[in-house]
Design a protein around this motif. Structure first.
Motif, PDB file in Angstrom:
ATOM      1  N   ASN A 204       1.138  -0.980  -0.039  1.00 34.26           N
ATOM      2  CA  ASN A 204       0.141  -0.147   0.121  1.00 34.26           C
ATOM      3  C   ASN A 204       0.626   1.416   0.212  1.00 34.26           C
ATOM      4  OD1 ASN A 204      -2.710  -1.147   0.492  1.00 34.26           O
ATOM      5  ND2 ASN A 204      -1.696  -1.900   2.277  1.00 34.26           N
ATOM      6  N   ILE A 205       2.066   0.974   0.611  1.00 32.11           N
ATOM      7  CA  ILE A 205       2.469   2.518   1.252  1.00 32.11           C
ATOM      8  C   ILE A 205       4.388   1.105   0.481  1.00 32.11           C
ATOM      9  CG2 ILE A 205       4.047   4.017   2.421  1.00 32.11           C
ATOM     10  CD1 ILE A 205       0.813   4.013   4.081  1.00 32.11           C
ATOM     11  N   VAL A 206       5.557   2.538  -0.488  1.00 33.69           N
ATOM     12  CA  VAL A 206       6.372   2.055  -0.402  1.00 33.69           C
ATOM     13  C   VAL A 206       7.244   1.887   0.402  1.00 33.69           C
ATOM     14  CG1 VAL A 206       8.381   2.344  -1.725  1.00 33.69           C
ATOM     15  CG2 VAL A 206       5.974   2.892  -2.508  1.00 33.69           C
ATOM     16  N   ALA A 207       8.491   0.833   0.394  1.00 37.04           N
ATOM     17  CA  ALA A 207       8.829   0.783   1.909  1.00 37.04           C
ATOM     18  C   ALA A 207      10.375  -1.011   1.287  1.00 37.04           C
ATOM     19  CB  ALA A 207       8.625   0.345   2.935  1.00 37.04           C
TER      20      ALA A 207
ATOM     21  N   LEU B  20      11.162  -2.201  -2.874  1.00 35.28           N
ATOM     22  CA  LEU B  20       9.930  -1.822  -3.958  1.00 35.28           C
ATOM     23  C   LEU B  20      10.963   0.160  -4.325  1.00 35.28           C
ATOM     24  CD1 LEU B  20       8.190  -1.609  -6.043  1.00 35.28           C
ATOM     25  CD2 LEU B  20       6.575  -0.390  -4.462  1.00 35.28           C
ATOM     26  N   SER B  21      10.898   0.387  -2.677  1.00 36.33           N
ATOM     27  CA  SER B  21      11.865   1.389  -2.844  1.00 36.33           C
ATOM     28  C   SER B  21      12.817   1.566  -3.456  1.00 36.33           C
ATOM     29  CB  SER B  21      12.302   2.131  -1.037  1.00 36.33           C
ATOM     30  OG  SER B  21      12.437   2.775  -0.850  1.00 36.33           O
ATOM     31  N   LYS B  22      14.077   0.502  -3.287  1.00 38.57           N
ATOM     32  CA  LYS B  22      15.234   0.561  -3.458  1.00 38.57           C
ATOM     33  C   LYS B  22      14.762   0.625  -5.485  1.00 38.57           C
ATOM     34  CE  LYS B  22      18.208  -1.453  -0.032  1.00 38.57           C
ATOM     35  NZ  LYS B  22      17.591  -2.194   1.154  1.00 38.57           N
ATOM     36  N   ARG B  23      14.371  -0.729  -5.789  1.00 38.18           N
ATOM     37  CA  ARG B  23      13.730  -0.950  -6.881  1.00 38.18           C
ATOM     38  C   ARG B  23      13.718   0.054  -7.887  1.00 38.18           C
ATOM     39  NH1 ARG B  23       9.222  -4.406  -7.768  1.00 38.18           N
ATOM     40  NH2 ARG B  23      10.482  -5.833  -5.846  1.00 38.18           N
ATOM     41  N   LEU B  24      12.680   1.395  -7.179  1.00 39.08           N
ATOM     42  CA  LEU B  24      11.756   2.513  -7.532  1.00 39.08           C
ATOM     43  C   LEU B  24      12.682   3.254  -8.092  1.00 39.08           C
ATOM     44  CD1 LEU B  24       8.051   1.718  -8.138  1.00 39.08           C
ATOM     45  CD2 LEU B  24       9.824   0.438  -9.594  1.00 39.08           C
ATOM     46  N   GLY B  25      13.237   3.257  -6.950  1.00 43.05           N
ATOM     47  CA  GLY B  25      14.277   4.529  -6.571  1.00 43.05           C
ATOM     48  C   GLY B  25      12.974   5.470  -6.271  1.00 43.05           C
ATOM     49  N   VAL B  26      12.053   5.292  -5.486  1.00 46.60           N
ATOM     50  CA  VAL B  26      10.999   6.100  -4.293  1.00 46.60           C
ATOM     51  C   VAL B  26      11.643   5.928  -2.908  1.00 46.60           C
ATOM     52  CG1 VAL B  26       8.517   6.044  -4.031  1.00 46.60           C
ATOM     53  CG2 VAL B  26       9.743   5.306  -6.540  1.00 46.60           C
ATOM     54  N   GLU B  27      11.266   6.982  -2.217  1.00 39.57           N
ATOM     55  CA  GLU B  27      11.816   7.114  -0.467  1.00 39.57           C
ATOM     56  C   GLU B  27      10.418   6.681   0.020  1.00 39.57           C
ATOM     57  OE1 GLU B  27      11.239  11.061   1.149  1.00 39.57           O
ATOM     58  OE2 GLU B  27       9.174  11.332  -0.191  1.00 39.57           O
ATOM     59  N   GLU B  28      10.917   5.533   1.280  1.00 44.06           N
ATOM     60  CA  GLU B  28      10.423   4.995   1.778  1.00 44.06           C
ATOM     61  C   GLU B  28       8.930   5.877   2.487  1.00 44.06           C
ATOM     62  OE1 GLU B  28      11.875   2.861   5.351  1.00 44.06           O
ATOM     63  OE2 GLU B  28      11.712   0.871   3.643  1.00 44.06           O
ATOM     64  N   GLY B  29       7.708   5.724   2.758  1.00 44.67           N
ATOM     65  CA  GLY B  29       6.207   6.235   3.152  1.00 44.67           C
ATOM     66  C   GLY B  29       5.742   6.935   2.016  1.00 44.67           C
ATOM     67  N   PHE B  30       6.319   6.410   0.023  1.00 45.83           N
ATOM     68  CA  PHE B  30       5.115   7.208  -0.585  1.00 45.83           C
ATOM     69  C   PHE B  30       3.740   6.184  -0.471  1.00 45.83           C
ATOM     70  CE2 PHE B  30       4.102   7.393  -5.170  1.00 45.83           C
ATOM     71  CZ  PHE B  30       4.026   8.394  -5.604  1.00 45.83           C
TER      72      PHE B  30
END
Ligand code: TMP
Length: 239
Positions: free
Chosen positions: A95-98, A101-111
């Motif tokens: 539901n929330i990036v962590a 997935l955070s590493k793979r997509l380069g999106v910060e945790e908590g998105f």
């Protein structure tokens, strides 16, 4: 119900045969591992929390119409389950990036994702559980296409069931992992649903209440497991 020969010992549970061939005795351990077994440790009383919390969640999931392997508790850290032929896949719902997935997509945790994401991983320790899609699953014969689809649909439904309970406990369900198996041609949810296999963040403080405290050496690991269990028990006792 009698506990007979040890059938299998995993990282967090031991599985025993019983006097009924279609049922297994599962004993939850305090052992904890992370990073595909590279990091090892113990979390005091984890076995008790994971056993009893899983039992509470399995019962709610059954009530909502999804069959699970859970039959009944056998003790503080033991449960009776239906024997399944496991589908060699892990289903992750987010539901929330962590985490990965955070590493793979380069999106910060908590998105916050605009809708839940479902992922499949092929269970193979030597390969580090690679992510796959349903066409890999069908083409490799790991499961039938209908099964690969059904476990993803069930994953999303289980997400709604768990979120509904956890929000009342002041917990955001960030992501979680499920495993499924087949008995007499019927699909069942298996394994466990616990702070080992889910990410839980306190809704207000954003404090992590799950195995990331162990993975990342954040301290207060036992306390986090106990806190989730205490809150979920309270929510389910009041309905
Ligand atoms: P990930 O971000 O590392 O891919 O993990 C996603 C979710 O799956 C998280 O809630 C932890 C859970 N998980 C397991 O239960 N077992 C595993 O082996 C891994 C890698 C993740």
């Amino acid at each position: 119900m009698e506990k007979l020969a040890l059938k299998y010992e995993g990282k967090a549970k031991k599985v025993y045969e019983t006097d009924e061939k279609d049922y297994f005795w599962v004993a939850y351990k305090d052992d904890a591992t992370a990073f595909n077994g590279e990091k090892k440790g113990q979390i005091a009383d984890k076995g008790e929390v994971n056993n009893q919390l899983s039992a509470l969640f399995f019962a709610e999931i059954e009530k909502a119409g999804i069959p699970t392997h859970f039959v009944r508790l056998l003790g503080q850290r033991d449960m009776l389950v239906r024997r399944l032929e496991m589908v060699p896949l892990e289903v992750v719902v987010r539901n929330i990036v962590a985490g990965s997935l955070s590493k793979r997509l380069g999106v910060e945790e908590g998105f916050v994702l605009s809708q839940p994401v479902v992922e499949l991983y092929y269970k193979d320790d030597a390969l580090g559980d690679p992510m796959v899609n349903e066409s890999h699953v069908a083409a490799m014969g790991w499961a039938k296409l209908e099964v690969a689809r059904e476990i993803q649909t069930w994953g999303l439904k289980i997400n709604e069931i768990l979120r509904n309970i956890l929000v009342k406990a002041g917990i955001d369900l960030i992501d979680f992992k499920l495993e499924f198996g087949i008995s007499n041609g019927q699909l069942f949810l298996g394994d466990e649903i616990s702070p080992d296999t889910c990410r839980y963040w306190d809704i207000k403080t954003r404090e992590k209440l799950d195995k990331d405290r162990f993975r990342r050496d954040l301290g207060q690991v036992e306390e986090a497991y106990q806190e989730v269990f205490r809150r979920v028990k309270e929510v389910l006792a009041s309905v």
